[in-house]
Design a protein around this motif. Structure first.
Motif, short mmCIF file in Angstrom:
data_model
loop_
_atom_site.label_atom_id
_atom_site.label_comp_id
_atom_site.label_asym_id
_atom_site.label_seq_id
_atom_site.Cartn_x
_atom_site.Cartn_y
_atom_site.Cartn_z
N LYS A 16 0.85 -1.19 0.00
CA LYS A 16 0.00 0.00 0.00
C LYS A 16 0.88 1.23 0.00
O LYS A 16 1.80 1.34 0.81
N LYS A 17 0.66 2.14 -0.95
CA LYS A 17 1.42 3.40 -1.00
C LYS A 17 0.43 4.54 -0.87
O LYS A 17 -0.58 4.58 -1.59
N MET A 204 -2.88 -3.45 -9.83
CA MET A 204 -2.60 -2.11 -9.29
C MET A 204 -3.92 -1.35 -9.12
O MET A 204 -4.64 -1.14 -10.10
N PHE A 205 -4.24 -1.01 -7.86
CA PHE A 205 -5.45 -0.24 -7.56
C PHE A 205 -5.11 1.24 -7.51
O PHE A 205 -4.11 1.64 -6.90
N LYS A 214 -14.19 5.54 3.66
CA LYS A 214 -14.91 4.63 4.57
C LYS A 214 -14.55 3.18 4.26
O LYS A 214 -14.11 2.43 5.15
N VAL A 215 -14.66 2.79 3.01
CA VAL A 215 -14.37 1.39 2.64
C VAL A 215 -12.88 1.08 2.85
O VAL A 215 -12.51 0.04 3.40
N ILE A 216 -11.99 2.01 2.46
CA ILE A 216 -10.56 1.79 2.65
C ILE A 216 -10.25 1.63 4.14
O ILE A 216 -9.49 0.74 4.54
N GLY A 217 -10.89 2.46 4.96
CA GLY A 217 -10.68 2.38 6.41
C GLY A 217 -11.07 1.02 6.97
O GLY A 217 -10.38 0.45 7.82
N ARG A 240 1.32 -9.93 -7.32
CA ARG A 240 1.49 -8.79 -6.42
C ARG A 240 0.27 -7.89 -6.50
O ARG A 240 -0.34 -7.76 -7.56
N THR A 241 -0.09 -7.30 -5.37
CA THR A 241 -1.15 -6.30 -5.35
C THR A 241 -0.58 -5.00 -4.83
O THR A 241 0.01 -4.96 -3.75
N LEU A 242 -0.71 -3.94 -5.64
CA LEU A 242 -0.21 -2.63 -5.26
C LEU A 242 -1.40 -1.67 -5.14
O LEU A 242 -2.13 -1.47 -6.11
#
Ligand code: 6PG
Length: 252
Positions: A16-17, A204-205, A214-217, A240-242
């Protein structure tokens, strides 16, 4: 491999960046696209990528278009994660957005652009794209395509591609692309399915703005809900998931 080990591997392969704002996020996304394209083409002579729709990725596509020589575009094959059921010149067309922002501004051969035909009957368009994926990736029955990169966004309801909460396509396990009825829009969308998303080498999201916080939290919180949101089911098995988030989406 035990489920625990798989989960551990997936968590290890998830990064996560948090970027200062949407502009920084777009630069980071363009850099990652370019890095991966050059690396993959150098090692395998071809780069297969599925583009995200919606509004967030547009600026990243425009940045990529500013450096047309950086990537050997004749070695790049472009696919789409989802599409609205409209013709390509319609303002809601994801292909139309990508063409204006990127594809019409770089030397990519037209046969390397594999768009979803939003103008067709939805079921026929879903079937047509399923077949296109099978023939391009030369798949035998039961095999899945492995994209080098799949770019995705996320809606404030936790949908990704056009895999919306409560929709039928969430249950799809065999078809690679389908037409999906989206109740809240009273219309069909075309979308890749989870088996394809979870077979990618990299996902890559790109997630920006306070509406997504809200959803990310929840999904990155101490006690994430178990697969409440479709986006939580994107977990590449061997990939990989970025996550690229701007501060507003990260709630920081
Ligand atoms: C679409 C998308 C969809 C999008 C999210 C986020 O066709 O709408 O593919 O999944 O990524 O809805 O959209 P925004 O980037 O516009 O917030």
């Amino acid at each position: 491999m035990s489920e625990a080990t798989t989960t551990a591997n997936i968590e290890k392969a998830t990064e996560k960046k948090i970027l200062a704002d949407a502009a920084e996020l777009s630069r980071a996304a363009a850099e990652e696209f370019s890095r991966l394209a050059q690396q993959t083409i150098a090692s395998r002579g071809q780069f297969t990528v599925s583009l995200a729709g919606g509004s967030t990725p547009r600026a990243a596509y425009e940045i990529l278009a500013q450096q047309p020589k950086e990537i050997p575009w004749d070695k790049v094959h472009i696919f789409f994660g989802d599409e609205r059921c409209v013709p390509p010149e319609h303002p809601d067309s994801n292909y139309g957005m990508a063409r204006a922002a990127l594809l019409s501004r770089v030397p990519i051969p037209s046969q390397n652009v594999h768009r979803m035909r939003g103008e067709l009957d939805p079921a026929a368009a879903g079937e047509q794209y399923d077949q296109e994926l099978r023939s391009f990736f030369r798949l035998r029955p039961g095999e899945l395509p492995r994209f080098d990169l799949i770019m995705l966004g996320m809606g404030d309801d936790g949908h990704t591609a056009s895999l919306f909460p409560g929709s039928d396509a969430l249950k799809e396990t065999l078809r690679l692309a389908v037409a999906n009825w989206v109740e809240k829009f009273h219309q069909h969308r075309l979308t890749l399915t989870f088996p394809v998303l979870n077979n990618a080498a990299e996902v890559m999201f790109l997630v920006a703005g306070p509406a997504k916080a809200k959803v990310i939290g929840e999904i990155f919180g101490a006690n994430p809900p178990r697969e409440r949101y479709p986006v939580q089911r994107v977990k590449p098995k061997v990939g990989r998931t970025l996550w690229l988030l701007d501060r507003a989406a990260a709630g920081s």
